[in-house]
Scaffold this active site. Structure first.
Site, PDB file in Angstrom:
ATOM      1  N   SER A  32       0.816  -1.104   0.053  1.00 58.61           N
ATOM      2  CA  SER A  32      -0.104  -0.025   0.047  1.00 58.61           C
ATOM      3  C   SER A  32       0.749   1.297   0.002  1.00 58.61           C
ATOM      4  O   SER A  32       0.495   2.169  -0.614  1.00 58.61           O
ATOM      5  CB  SER A  32      -0.912   0.142   1.416  1.00 58.61           C
ATOM      6  OG  SER A  32      -1.805  -1.081   1.063  1.00 58.61           O
TER       7      SER A  32
ATOM      8  N   GLY B 242      -5.593  -4.243  -7.910  1.00 64.03           N
ATOM      9  CA  GLY B 242      -6.837  -3.475  -7.533  1.00 64.03           C
ATOM     10  C   GLY B 242      -6.546  -2.024  -7.102  1.00 64.03           C
ATOM     11  O   GLY B 242      -7.136  -0.935  -7.435  1.00 64.03           O
TER      12      GLY B 242
ATOM     13  N   ARG C 206     -13.166  -6.983 -11.758  1.00 66.99           N
ATOM     14  CA  ARG C 206     -13.265  -6.340 -10.472  1.00 66.99           C
ATOM     15  C   ARG C 206     -14.324  -4.909 -10.454  1.00 66.99           C
ATOM     16  O   ARG C 206     -14.060  -4.304 -11.389  1.00 66.99           O
ATOM     17  CB  ARG C 206     -12.189  -6.178  -9.551  1.00 66.99           C
ATOM     18  CG  ARG C 206     -11.512  -7.443  -9.067  1.00 66.99           C
ATOM     19  CD  ARG C 206     -10.182  -7.327  -8.302  1.00 66.99           C
ATOM     20  NE  ARG C 206     -10.517  -6.749  -7.143  1.00 66.99           N
ATOM     21  CZ  ARG C 206      -9.518  -6.264  -6.270  1.00 66.99           C
ATOM     22  NH1 ARG C 206      -8.348  -6.608  -6.675  1.00 66.99           N
ATOM     23  NH2 ARG C 206      -9.800  -6.053  -4.960  1.00 66.99           N
TER      24      ARG C 206
ATOM     25  N   SER D 111     -13.657   1.248   2.532  1.00 66.98           N
ATOM     26  CA  SER D 111     -12.433   0.941   1.509  1.00 66.98           C
ATOM     27  C   SER D 111     -11.259   2.206   1.555  1.00 66.98           C
ATOM     28  O   SER D 111     -11.761   3.175   1.398  1.00 66.98           O
ATOM     29  CB  SER D 111     -12.829   0.976   0.323  1.00 66.98           C
ATOM     30  OG  SER D 111     -11.862   0.972  -0.722  1.00 66.98           O
TER      31      SER D 111
ATOM     32  N   ASP E 257      -7.359  -8.218   4.197  1.00 62.98           N
ATOM     33  CA  ASP E 257      -6.588  -8.985   3.361  1.00 62.98           C
ATOM     34  C   ASP E 257      -6.036 -10.343   4.259  1.00 62.98           C
ATOM     35  O   ASP E 257      -5.155 -11.232   3.486  1.00 62.98           O
ATOM     36  CB  ASP E 257      -5.241  -8.390   2.903  1.00 62.98           C
ATOM     37  CG  ASP E 257      -5.625  -7.173   2.229  1.00 62.98           C
ATOM     38  OD1 ASP E 257      -6.656  -7.356   1.324  1.00 62.98           O
ATOM     39  OD2 ASP E 257      -4.810  -6.031   1.907  1.00 62.98           O
TER      40      ASP E 257
ATOM     41  N   ARG F   3      -2.872 -14.113  -2.210  1.00 63.37           N
ATOM     42  CA  ARG F   3      -3.006 -14.446  -0.785  1.00 63.37           C
ATOM     43  C   ARG F   3      -3.732 -15.796  -0.866  1.00 63.37           C
ATOM     44  O   ARG F   3      -3.310 -16.362   0.280  1.00 63.37           O
ATOM     45  CB  ARG F   3      -3.975 -13.432  -0.272  1.00 63.37           C
ATOM     46  CG  ARG F   3      -3.247 -12.304  -0.301  1.00 63.37           C
ATOM     47  CD  ARG F   3      -3.534 -11.160   0.693  1.00 63.37           C
ATOM     48  NE  ARG F   3      -3.536  -9.848   0.288  1.00 63.37           N
ATOM     49  CZ  ARG F   3      -2.336  -9.068   0.305  1.00 63.37           C
ATOM     50  NH1 ARG F   3      -1.093  -9.490   1.054  1.00 63.37           N
ATOM     51  NH2 ARG F   3      -1.968  -7.911  -0.004  1.00 63.37           N
TER      52      ARG F   3
END
Ligand code: S3P
Length: 457
Positions: A37, A109, A137, A182, A335, A410
């Protein structure tokens, strides 16, 4: 990562498989790559700043390298100067230039949503695309508020990639009340808000990761945060600042660290140390949950680096017990549910996870993928629309499953962790997605003593 992976016949993917086998104690220290991130944000804010931004510890994974290439295509000068060392020469807020080609964000994403916000305020058109996972998505969560600000979007099937972003050099500020928790949406609106005059605000009912707010301030923007009376927050950005390039130090990614950490908790006799991890409280939900399950984990050498709290994580194997995870914690560990489910499969008793609707629209339908994979490995689960219950027996699960990683890094790493402690090996059909967030995962795990086999690394 090749495009259209999901469309390839299974035969073409056969050599990408990996398997995990029962392993002896995992031991040692391992340096976890930089936070994903923070890495995306450093490249984007670096490109919008004036001057030279030095980034130390950038995650060099497929997702982040796509963002680096995108910023270069938009006119920033982006150069690698050493391992994890990057230099971005920015063009100032509103100073990017129209790219010559479509921008392909791969599996990311975060790349796609943040880029939509950043491009909303540029007075030109850009087409964004990605791999089969990203093209499936939903993007309406960002295009709806950004359209209110004055940008326009033309997407396949309405809100899917490939999508053209028609930016506007006349964006208007808005107050956006989040309908889903989000950080990607919050960040998209704030990045667009940099280009609008006046104050752009985002109201979130549950606080989400705040790396954007921290880094915007670090670059000199005015960002106010106030409580909304409940547990929520209102973030207000004053638009059209001149961002001054700053050095950014990227700490280790706690979401990537989750895989060796959970493996270390599960494989008997293990003790591992993961230095220099980001321990931002809005990313720490997994570690809080594992502690409630009885995990022996400790944060040492707590410090502040580059505006983020950092520490060294030490984990030792031991028994875990099932718990009910509060739904309110989901934004701080969104996540990490796949790997938490692996810990739950080995714990004594049932672990109840609620408020997981967002997992259905991640790189894969993670709720479905975890449930199917656990069943294939002999674990008893209950899957609801937005909850998952995993019934552990406090003993190694049977294992023996072949799990589809579904273009999801993941999912791939989670089931490899399970295989290290299962009675029979666990295989995944495709290890390549791991490169989107954690290049070097296989060799790092092997270095700690994990028995991982297969060509894909
Ligand atoms: C991210 C936010 C989260 C997370 C993703 C990274 C970010 O997504 O799942 O891996 O960097 O802002 P949402 O904002 O969609 O929850």
């Amino acid at each position: 990562m090749a495009d259209n992976d999901a469309e390839q016949p299974a035969g073409n993917r056969a050599n990408r498989g990996l398997s995990a086998h029962g392993s002896g104690p995992l031991r040692g220290a391992a340096k976890i790559p930089g936070d994903k991130s923070i890495s995306h944000r450093a490249l984007m804010l670096g490109a919008l700043a004036v001057g030279e931004c030095q980034i130390d510890g950038l995650l060099e994974s497929d997702d982040v390298l796509r963002t680096a290439a995108a910023m270069a295509a938009l006119g920033a000068e982006v150069t690698q100067t050493g391992a994890g060392q990057w230099r971005v020469w920015g063009r100032g807020v509103g100073g990017l230039r129209e790219p010559e080609d479509v921008i392909d964000l791969g599996n990311s994403g975060t790349g796609a949503r943040l880029m939509a916000g950043l491009l909303a305020g540029q007075g030109f058109n850009t087409v964004l695309t990605g791999d089969a996972s990203l093209r499936s998505r939903p993007m309406a969560r960002v295009t709806v508020p950004l359209t209110k600000m004055g940008a326009r979007f033309v997407g396949r099937g309405g809100d899917r990639l490939p999508m053209m972003v028609m930016g506007s050099s006349d964006l208007q500020p808005i107050t956006h009340e989040q309908s889903v928790a989000s950080a990607q949406v919050k960040t998209a609106v704030l990045l667009a808000g940099l280009h609008a005059p006046g104050e752009t605000s985002v109201i979130e009912a549950a606080p989400t990761r705040d790396h954007t707010e921290r880094m915007l301030r670090h670059f000199g923007a005015q960002v106010g945060v106030s409580g909304d009376g409940g547990n929520g927050r209102k973030i207000t950005l004053t638009g059209q600042p001149e961002l001054a390039a700053q050095a950014v130090r990227v700490p280790g990614d706690p979401s990537s660290a989750a895989f060796p950490a959970v493996a270390g908790l599960l494989v008997p006799g293990s003790e591992i140390r993961l230095p220099g991890l980001c321990r931002n409280p809005l990313r720490a939900g997994l570690y809080e949950t594992l502690a409630e399950m009885g995990a022996d984990l400790a944060w040492e050498a707590k410090r502040e680096e580059g505006g983020e709290p950092v520490g060294d994580l030490v984990v030792r194997a031991g028994p875990l017990r099932g718990i009910e995870v509060p739904a309110s914690r989901a934004p701080t560990m969104i996540d990490e549910y796949p790997v938490l489910a692996m810990a739950a499969a080995c714990a004594q008793g049932s672990t109840v996870m609620r408020g997981l609707g967002e997992l259905r629209v991640k790189e894969s339908d993670r709720l479905g993928a975890v449930a199917r994979g656990l069943v294939a490995c002999g674990v008893d689960v209950e899957e609801g629309d937005d909850h998952l219950v995993v019934h552990g027996k406090g003993t190694p699960p049977p294992g023996g499953g072949l799990v589809a990683s579904a273009l999801d890094h993941r999912i791939a790493m989670s089931f490899l962790v399970l295989g290290l402690v299962s009675q029979k090996p666990v295989a995944i059909d495709d290890g390549e997605p791991i490169a989107s967030s954690f290049p070097g995962f296989v060799s790092l795990m092997r270095g700690l003593g994990a028995d991982l086999r297969g060509a894909a690394a």
